[in-house]
Design an enzyme around this catalytic site. Structure first.
Site, mmCIF file in Angstrom:
data_model
loop_
_atom_site.group_PDB
_atom_site.id
_atom_site.type_symbol
_atom_site.label_atom_id
_atom_site.label_comp_id
_atom_site.label_asym_id
_atom_site.label_seq_id
_atom_site.Cartn_x
_atom_site.Cartn_y
_atom_site.Cartn_z
ATOM 1 N N CYS A 163 -0.896 27.706 48.000
ATOM 2 C CA CYS A 163 -1.339 28.896 47.264
ATOM 3 C C CYS A 163 -2.788 28.757 46.809
ATOM 4 O O CYS A 163 -3.520 29.753 46.739
ATOM 5 C CB CYS A 163 -0.450 29.131 46.046
ATOM 6 S SG CYS A 163 1.192 29.778 46.425
ATOM 7 N N HIS A 173 6.488 34.814 48.929
ATOM 8 C CA HIS A 173 5.492 34.766 49.995
ATOM 9 C C HIS A 173 5.998 33.840 51.106
ATOM 10 O O HIS A 173 6.723 32.866 50.831
ATOM 11 C CB HIS A 173 4.151 34.215 49.493
ATOM 12 C CG HIS A 173 3.299 35.225 48.796
ATOM 13 N ND1 HIS A 173 2.471 34.894 47.744
ATOM 14 C CD2 HIS A 173 3.116 36.557 48.991
ATOM 15 C CE1 HIS A 173 1.827 35.958 47.326
ATOM 16 N NE2 HIS A 173 2.203 36.990 48.069
#
Length: 380
Positions: A368, A274
């Site tokens: 996250c 990511h």
């Protein structure tokens, strides 16, 4: 701050470096910098020498915590260009500044911006499958420790004056703790998500329902889109990652929904699957990133956008040091990322190290676990 040259990667026209399609931003206009208000200064150095320019000045703290007067004679600065500001009293003779007249070579008092976050308690956290290189289902996981570490992160945000909203965890969804992947929320609009992996698919309707109940203007994705894990707002631009999770085709929809130019970032290292594992937003002008995590073309774009960015080492990236949360003054990052923390402190940021080593077993860190909510109705 992010530059706005017409050769950046956005949509609707061929980019000369990467070949990606983009639409150029409006023609740039050079604008003179307005004079700063007079400010007093203290310390042993006394007033600036005669002939150094305007009497108006601003005060910046140096490493000894004394104050340094600096003249503000800048003829013109624009959002793309770079200016040079003369320093006095034995300081470095020039400070190169990207964007606004902001010193980069001295510590300065930075303003923190109060944030509103969405988090999910890791009640059902486990590593039952492997969908990224960090995950090993055969390795032991201490769920109670993961909860304690997460609670420390949440309390840190509260202690910094931020607001933390909570979404209820769902049994059988061990990765739901990673709230950043639940959506993208900007200017009261929420883009729901579509996960690449079926193991996480049921998280999407849970987060979508939360956004709807919270009163956000809701949009459904047309392609794989893993939320703020791959979509980061920096000033007036959206950096959008692709390569492992979020589909490149989703970037056009992001631009249409939010109305910000979208700049594609090509990720090349599966450990940094990511965008928020390879790059962190420190404030509206500044980022830190790992160059090796990006394709050559994306590295070139990042150099153009952020010539004064902080470059992380591989050692810090391998403890997810770039999976950090900044509010303009404070940076909350993994405690193990010591070199990156030192670099940020050298730039004037206050760093707060948090141990999320148990959650890192699933490939997650502070960012996250944290979804930023921008201009929406608070849920009760």
């Amino acid at each position: 701050m992010p530059a706005t040259p017409e050769d950046l990667v956005v949509h609707q026209r061929a980019h000369p470096l990467s070949g990606a399609a983009f639409a150029p931003p409006p023609k740039h206009v050079r604008t003179p910098v307005p004079p700063l208000a007079p400010a007093t200064f203290a310390g042993p150095r006394g007033p600036p020498p005669a002939g150094t320019g305007s009497a108006q000045r601003f005060v910046v703290r140096d490493r000894s915590d004394a104050t340094i007067p600096r003249p503000t004679q800048v003829s013109a600065v624009d959002v793309v260009g770079r200016c040079r500001i003369p320093l006095t009293n034995g300081a470095s003779p020039w400070a190169t500044v990207a964007g606004r007249a902001r010193p980069q070579e001295q510590d300065m008092t930075m303003d923190a911006t109060s944030q509103r976050f969405l988090m999910c308690r890791p009640t059902y956290f486990a590593v039952d499958y492997a969908i990224n290189p960090w995950m090993d289902p055969s390795a032991p996981v201490d769920a109670d420790l993961a909860i304690r570490q997460w609670e420390q992160l949440r309390q840190t945000y509260l202690d910094l004056g931020h607001t933390v909203e909570l979404i209820d965890p769902v049994a059988g969804l061990p990765d739901m703790v990673f709230a950043a992947n639940g959506g993208t929320v900007i200017d009261g609009k929420a883009m729901a998500v579509q996960f690449r992996d079926p193991q996480r698919a049921d998280e999407a309707p849970a987060y979508r329902a939360w956004f709807e109940a919270a009163g956000f203007e809701l949009y459904d994705p047309k392609h794989v889109n893993e939320g703020e894990g791959d979509v980061l707002l920096v000033g007036d631009y959206l950096l959008a990652g692709t390569g492992f999770r979020t589909a490149h085709a989703s970037h056009a929809q992001l631009q249409e929904v939010f109305g910000y130019p979208v700049i594609t970032m090509q990720l090349v290292d599966p450990r940094f699957y990511h965008l928020d594992t390879a790059l962190t937003v420190l404030d509206e002008r500044t980022v830190a990133y790992l160059p090796e995590a990006f394709s050559p073309g994306s590295q070139a774009v990042l150099r153009r956008l952020f010539p004064d960015a902080v470059h992380a080492t591989m050692a810090d990236a391998e403890v997810l040091g770039l999976n950090a949360v900044g509010d303009g003054r404070h940076v909350v990052l993994p405690a193990q990322a010591t070199d990156l923390a030192a670099k940020l402190r050298d730039r004037g940021y206050e760093t707060i190290g948090i141990d999320l080593s148990e959650l890192r077993k699933a490939g997650g860190g502070p960012k996250c676990c944290t979804l930023r909510l921008r201009q929406g109705k608070a849920s009760k």
